[in-house]
Design an enzyme around this catalytic site. Structure first.
Site, mmCIF file in Angstrom:
data_model
loop_
_atom_site.group_PDB
_atom_site.id
_atom_site.type_symbol
_atom_site.label_atom_id
_atom_site.label_comp_id
_atom_site.label_asym_id
_atom_site.label_seq_id
_atom_site.Cartn_x
_atom_site.Cartn_y
_atom_site.Cartn_z
ATOM 1 N N HIS A 235 0.812 -1.079 -0.397
ATOM 2 C CA HIS A 235 -0.151 0.184 0.031
ATOM 3 C C HIS A 235 1.157 1.199 -0.026
ATOM 4 O O HIS A 235 0.049 2.319 0.299
ATOM 5 C CB HIS A 235 -0.603 -0.043 1.071
ATOM 6 N N GLU A 265 -3.511 -6.198 -9.844
ATOM 7 C CA GLU A 265 -1.090 -5.644 -8.768
ATOM 8 C C GLU A 265 -0.997 -6.723 -10.094
ATOM 9 O O GLU A 265 -1.565 -8.239 -9.750
ATOM 10 C CB GLU A 265 -2.037 -6.001 -7.554
ATOM 11 N N GLU A 361 -3.284 -13.390 -3.701
ATOM 12 C CA GLU A 361 -2.674 -12.032 -3.996
ATOM 13 C C GLU A 361 -1.772 -12.322 -2.410
ATOM 14 O O GLU A 361 -0.771 -11.468 -2.211
ATOM 15 C CB GLU A 361 -3.415 -10.490 -4.238
#
Length: 406
Positions: A235, A265, A361
Site C-alpha cells: 500500500h 496487481e 494475491e
C-alpha cells in the site's frame, strides 16, 4: 445576539428527483429483508448503522464525513438516512427510502434526529467495530440509556455473499482494472516517474467508468504504481521517483464504481531481471497459480493458506511472505469497509460458498541488500460458483508478458 431559537434541529427536504442508484429497488429490498430477519431473530427493534459501507449497502447513500456523523436508522418498516445539512438534498436523492437532515447550529442535533427516528426503543443495534467511545457515550446520553447490541458481525456475514447484481458490478470493475493495467503497461519507460505512469492508468479507468456507468457518482478511483525500493509495501503511495533499467515494478489499479472497489496487481521489470529476481518472481507466480486452483466451494480460508504456506516453505521463501493470501470484495475501499471473516489467513476458518468473491494475491518481500530485493505480488479476483470459481481478471501475469524492454 442573533436569535437561533426558531431554527430547526433537523428537517426533511426532498430536493429534486430520486437518482438512479447502483442497484435495483428489489436488491435493496432483499438486503433490508435479510437485516430485518437478523433484527427479529435477535430481538432488536431498531438498528443505527454508522459506517460508510453499511449505510451504502443498505440504503445506496455513500457519505463523505469530513468529521461529521452520519447514520441510517432501520426498523421493521422504514429505512432512513441521517445526513448533515452541508450535503443538502443529495443524500435523499441517493437513498433508497427516506432521509433526515440535521443542522449544526446546536451541538448533538445529529442525536436528536436519531432519537426522533428510534422512538422509545430500549435495545438498539449498532456497529461495534465502527462506533467510537465518544459516539457510544453520546448515544447512551441522548437516546435514553438504551442497551447497545453489536450487529456488525451479522452485517459482515450478510455482505460476504454477493447477489447477481453485485457480481455483475464487480465484473465490470475487474474489466476496468484491466484497462487501467494496459494503460500503465504502455506508459512504462525509462525516466518516467511513478506519478506520471499512475496518472495514465487512473485516467483510463475513470474514462471507462464514465462511459460504462453514466448514472454513477465518480470518486476515488486510484493507482499505486511503485518501483524499486517502493515496491516493498503493498500500500505504499506513489512518488516522483524516475524509473531506471533493472527496476522491479508493481502495478496496482483500483477502479471505484458506486462504492465498490476492484483491483489488479502485477509484478513487472524494466529490462531483464537478474537470476535471483527471476527465481523469486517465478516462485510467487507458482504460489499464485496454486492459490487460483484452490478457490472452490467447500474450501476454507485457513486450509487454502496452509497449502500456499507449504509451497513457500518448500521453496525456502516462507519467511518473505508479506501478508495473507487474499480477501473479499464488495463495498469497500482503502478508507472504509472490511469483510474480515473472508480473508485468506491462518486464523480464519470461513468456508467458501457460491456468491463469495475473493482475491488470490501472494506477496514476497525481500529487503534491500539481499539478492532479488523488492516486492513481488500478483492479484486476481475470483467469483465462487456452485462447482468451482470464475477468474474475472484478464490482464496477463508473469515474465512472459511483464518484462518491459528498457
Amino acid at each position: 445576539m442573533t436569535d437561533l431559537s426558531n431554527r430547526p434541529e433537523y428537517f426533511t427536504c426532498h430536493n429534486g428527483e430520486k437518482a438512479k442508484l447502483p442497484f435495483s429497488k428489489s436488491e435493496y429490498d432483499r438486503r433490508l429483508t435479510a437485516l430485518r430477519a437478523i433484527m427479529a431473530e435477535r430481538d432488536i427493534p431498531v438498528v443505527l448503522l454508522t459506517s460508510m459501507h453499511n449505510i451504502a449497502y443498505y440504503s445506496g447513500f455513500l457519505y463523505c464525513s469530513f468529521g461529521r456523523p452520519y447514520g441510517c436508522v432501520v426498523t421493521q418498516d422504514s429505512c432512513t438516512t441521517v445526513s448533515a445539512n452541508i450535503d443538502a438534498g443529495q443524500p435523499w436523492r441517493r437513498s433508497v427510502e427516506e432521509n433526515v437532515i440535521y443542522t449544526d447550529w446546536k451541538r448533538d442535533n445529529y442525536w436528536r434526529a436519531v432519537f426522533d427516528l428510534i422512538g422509545d426503543a430500549k435495545r438498539i443495534g449498532i456497529e461495534g467495530d465502527h462506533m467510537t467511545l465518544a459516539a457510544r457515550d453520546a448515544a447512551l446520553k441522548m437516546l435514553g440509556q438504551p442497551e447497545l447490541v453489536d450487529i456488525a458481525p451479522n452485517t459482515m456475514a450478510a455482505r460476504m455473499v454477493k447477489s447477481a447484481e453485485e457480481i455483475e458490478l464487480i465484473k465490470g470493475g475487474a474489466r476496468t482494472a484491466d484497462i487501467g493495467g494496459a494503460a500503465i503497461h504502455a506508459a512504462i519507460r525509462e525516466g518516467a516517474t511513478e506519478i506520471e505512469i499512475a496518472m495514465a492508468g487512473r485516467d483510463a479507468m475513470e474514462a471507462e467508468i464514465a462511459r460504462a456507468y453514466p448514472d454513477a457518482e465518480y470518486r476515488d478511483t486510484w493507482v499505486w504504481f511503485q518501483s524499486g525500493l517502493n515496491t516493498d509495501g503493498a500500500h505504499n503511495p506513489v512518488t516522483k521517483r524516475a524509473l531506471k533499467p533493472g527496476d522491479i515494478l508493481s502495478l496496482n489499479t483500483f477502479p471505484m464504481i458506486s462504492g465498490y472497489y476492484t483491483a489488479l496487481e502485477r509484478t513487472l521489470f524494466l529490462g531483464e531481471p537478474d537470476a535471483d529476481s527471476l527465481r523469486l518472481w517465478k516462485a510467487n507466480v507458482g504460489a499464485h497459480e496454486l492459490g487460483l486452483s484452490l478457490i472452490k466451494p467447500g474450501a476454507t480460508c485457513s486450509g487454502i493458506t496452509e497449502e500456499i504456506n507449504r509451497f513457500f516453505a518448500d521453496e525456502g521463501l516462507l519467511q518473505y511472505r508479506s501478508f495473507g493470501y487474499g480477501h473479499s470484495f464488495g463495498i469497500l475501499s482503502h478508507y472504509y469497509g472490511r469483510e474480515a471473516g473472508l480473508e485468506l489467513r491462518e486464523d480464519i476458518d470461513t468456508v467458501l460458498e457460491p456468491g463469495m468473491v475473493v482475491s488470490i494475491e501472494p506477496m514476497l518481500w525481500v529487503p534491500e541488500g539481499q539478492p532479488g530485493a523488492g516486492g513481488y505480488r500478483e492479484h486476481d479476483i475470483l467469483v465462487v460458483g456452485e462447482d468451482g470459481a470464475e477468474n474475472i481478471t484478464g490482464f496477463p501475469y508473469g515474465p512472459e508478458h511483464n518484462i518491459i524492454q528498457a
